[in-house]
Design a protein around this motif. Structure first.
Motif, PDB file in Angstrom:
ATOM      1  N   SER A  85     118.243  63.583  29.904  1.00  0.00           N
ATOM      2  CA  SER A  85     117.797  64.898  29.438  1.00  0.00           C
ATOM      3  C   SER A  85     117.753  65.908  30.580  1.00  0.00           C
ATOM      4  N   TYR A  89     119.691  69.367  30.789  1.00  0.00           N
ATOM      5  CA  TYR A  89     118.989  70.631  31.031  1.00  0.00           C
ATOM      6  C   TYR A  89     119.776  71.514  32.001  1.00  0.00           C
ATOM      7  N   GLY A  93     122.181  72.229  28.076  1.00  0.00           N
ATOM      8  CA  GLY A  93     121.186  71.846  27.082  1.00  0.00           C
ATOM      9  C   GLY A  93     121.797  71.253  25.826  1.00  0.00           C
ATOM     10  N   TYR A 129     115.585  66.761  22.350  1.00  0.00           N
ATOM     11  CA  TYR A 129     116.677  67.539  21.765  1.00  0.00           C
ATOM     12  C   TYR A 129     116.170  68.922  21.343  1.00  0.00           C
ATOM     13  N   LEU A 132     115.592  71.158  24.306  1.00  0.00           N
ATOM     14  CA  LEU A 132     116.855  71.580  24.916  1.00  0.00           C
ATOM     15  C   LEU A 132     117.605  72.618  24.091  1.00  0.00           C
ATOM     16  N   TYR A 136     117.078  75.540  28.923  1.00  0.00           N
ATOM     17  CA  TYR A 136     118.156  74.889  29.660  1.00  0.00           C
ATOM     18  C   TYR A 136     118.816  75.901  30.584  1.00  0.00           C
TER      19      TYR A 136
END
Length: 199
Positions: A85, A89, A93, A129, A132, A136
């Motif tokens: 993740s 980012y 994203g 998720y 994001l 991001y």
């Protein structure tokens, strides 16, 4: 030498983690040297170094005498989700097409860990998720609502400005995560029960 199932699962996870890390480093190198994309490469390289250190530690851990527990394997999967993740980012994203990889830890958990651990990972993946979608470092080349030739930094969208395609991807991910968690776990549990009965 016979490994206990949790240790064997950890080694499989280590192999998968190593392959994913190699793919991430290769993709970042290609994006910078060939495509000329503007990414925070210094930050990404530091992140890759941290993930590589964890990968080496995980390999070392998998060869130690003390047994691997379900909790430990769960923590490894949490670290994988967090690390992946963080890479997302800094590389677009939820617009990054590789975000669907977040389903892989869920599949692993559904086949190897308990019901509660799997649902926690499902919630974590869906939350990541969702975050994001809004937070991001934008990457113009993969922003669907903008001209791909514009390589300047772009602001993250508000809810009203989110592309329908991206929202559809998010909904598809959430539904897929729920289906994987429920049905894969149920099938894996049935197989384990059947093996126990045969034993």
């Amino acid at each position: 030498m016979n490994l206990n199932p949790a240790t064997a699962n950890l080694r499989t996870l280590c192999a998968l983690r190593s392959l994913v890390l190699i793919a991430q480093v290769s993709a970042a190198y290609y994006a910078g040297s060939v495509l000329g994309w503007m990414l925070p490469y210094l930050t990404l390289n530091l992140l890759f170094a941290a993930l590589a250190f964890f990968a080496v530690f995980s390999w070392w851990r998998s060869f130690q005498a003390w047994p691997v527990t379900q909790l430990e394997l769960f923590i490894h999967l949490c670290v994988d989700i967090a690390g992946f993740s963080a890479v997302l980012y800094f590389s677009g994203g939820a617009n990054n097409p590789f975000i669907s990889y977040l389903l892989v830890p869920l599949c692993i958990s559904a086949t190897t860990l308990s019901w509660s651990h799997t649902w926690i990972l499902t919630g974590l993946s869906a939350s990541v998720y969702t975050v994001l979608l809004f937070h991001y470092v934008p990457l113009a080349a993969i922003m669907p609502q903008h001209d791909h030739s514009a390589m300047s930094a772009l602001p993250a969208p508000s809810l009203s400005a989110l592309n329908i395609h991206i929202l559809g991807m998010w909904a598809n991910f959430v539904v897929s995560a729920l289906l994987v968690t429920y049905f894969v776990f149920k099938m894996a549990s049935a197989l384990r029960k059947r093996e126990a009965e045969l034993a």
